[in-house]
Motif scaffolding. Structure first.
Motif, PDB file in Angstrom:
ATOM      1  N   SER A  37      14.327   4.160  -1.111  1.00 37.57           N
ATOM      2  CA  SER A  37      13.218   3.230  -0.886  1.00 37.57           C
ATOM      3  C   SER A  37      13.402   2.465   0.426  1.00 37.57           C
ATOM      4  O   SER A  37      12.412   2.093   1.069  1.00 37.57           O
ATOM      5  N   GLN A  39      14.593   3.889   3.078  1.00 41.28           N
ATOM      6  CA  GLN A  39      14.098   4.864   4.055  1.00 41.28           C
ATOM      7  C   GLN A  39      12.565   4.825   4.114  1.00 41.28           C
ATOM      8  O   GLN A  39      11.985   4.891   5.200  1.00 41.28           O
ATOM      9  N   VAL A  40      11.944   4.711   2.949  1.00 36.61           N
ATOM     10  CA  VAL A  40      10.483   4.600   2.902  1.00 36.61           C
ATOM     11  C   VAL A  40      10.038   3.348   3.655  1.00 36.61           C
ATOM     12  O   VAL A  40       9.076   3.384   4.437  1.00 36.61           O
ATOM     13  N   TYR A  43      10.207   3.863   7.339  1.00 37.17           N
ATOM     14  CA  TYR A  43       9.106   4.742   7.745  1.00 37.17           C
ATOM     15  C   TYR A  43       7.802   3.941   7.827  1.00 37.17           C
ATOM     16  O   TYR A  43       7.047   4.062   8.800  1.00 37.17           O
ATOM     17  N   LYS A  44       7.546   3.143   6.795  1.00 38.36           N
ATOM     18  CA  LYS A  44       6.324   2.340   6.782  1.00 38.36           C
ATOM     19  C   LYS A  44       6.301   1.365   7.953  1.00 38.36           C
ATOM     20  O   LYS A  44       5.255   1.138   8.571  1.00 38.36           O
ATOM     21  N   ARG A  56      -0.417   6.184  -4.705  1.00 41.90           N
ATOM     22  CA  ARG A  56       0.928   6.686  -5.001  1.00 41.90           C
ATOM     23  C   ARG A  56       1.487   6.027  -6.255  1.00 41.90           C
ATOM     24  O   ARG A  56       2.066   6.681  -7.125  1.00 41.90           O
ATOM     25  N   THR A  89      11.472  -2.920  -5.376  1.00 39.18           N
ATOM     26  CA  THR A  89      11.297  -2.073  -4.198  1.00 39.18           C
ATOM     27  C   THR A  89      10.321  -2.712  -3.221  1.00 39.18           C
ATOM     28  O   THR A  89      10.563  -2.721  -2.007  1.00 39.18           O
ATOM     29  N   GLU A  93      11.062  -3.717   0.579  1.00 37.77           N
ATOM     30  CA  GLU A  93      10.235  -3.242   1.683  1.00 37.77           C
ATOM     31  C   GLU A  93       9.687  -4.412   2.494  1.00 37.77           C
ATOM     32  O   GLU A  93       9.662  -4.362   3.728  1.00 37.77           O
TER      33      GLU A  93
END
Length: 99
Positions: A37, A39-40, A43-44, A56, A89, A93
């Motif tokens: 998460s 890594q997500v 990316y975001k 999602r 998560t 983020e």
């Protein structure tokens, strides 16, 4: 679920040891999910995407409910557990996106 219950304390110790091993596996899986998460989130951040992807999330929870039912687990219970995970998560983020 047919389970023979025995009042022998060594049997209880064996079962508790199995639970401890499962708990360790769960922790390792949570750690793996946490890393993924992150890594997500990166990316975001790089692609200027919002934290929440409602489509999602909806797909994920539908899948979780289906898997819970197939495993003969109460879906409400499993959804509560995953809701906590997903909410954490989002917090993670958000921290990454704010940096």
């Amino acid at each position: 679920m047919n389970m023979k219950i025995n009042n022998n304390s060594s049997d209880l110790s064996t079962i508790r040891a199995q639970i401890d091993r499962v708990n360790s596996q769960i922790i390792k899986l949570l750690a793996k999910r946490y890393k993924l998460s992150k890594q997500v989130a990166h990316y975001k951040k790089l692609h200027k995407l919002p934290i929440l992807d409602a489509e999602r999330e909806e797909e994920m929870f539908k899948s979780i409910i289906k898997q819970a039912q197939e495993a003969n687990l109460p879906p409400d219970y499993v959804v509560q557990v995953f809701r906590l995970i997903v909410d954490h998560t989002y917090q993670q983020e958000d921290r990454i996106l704010q940096d």
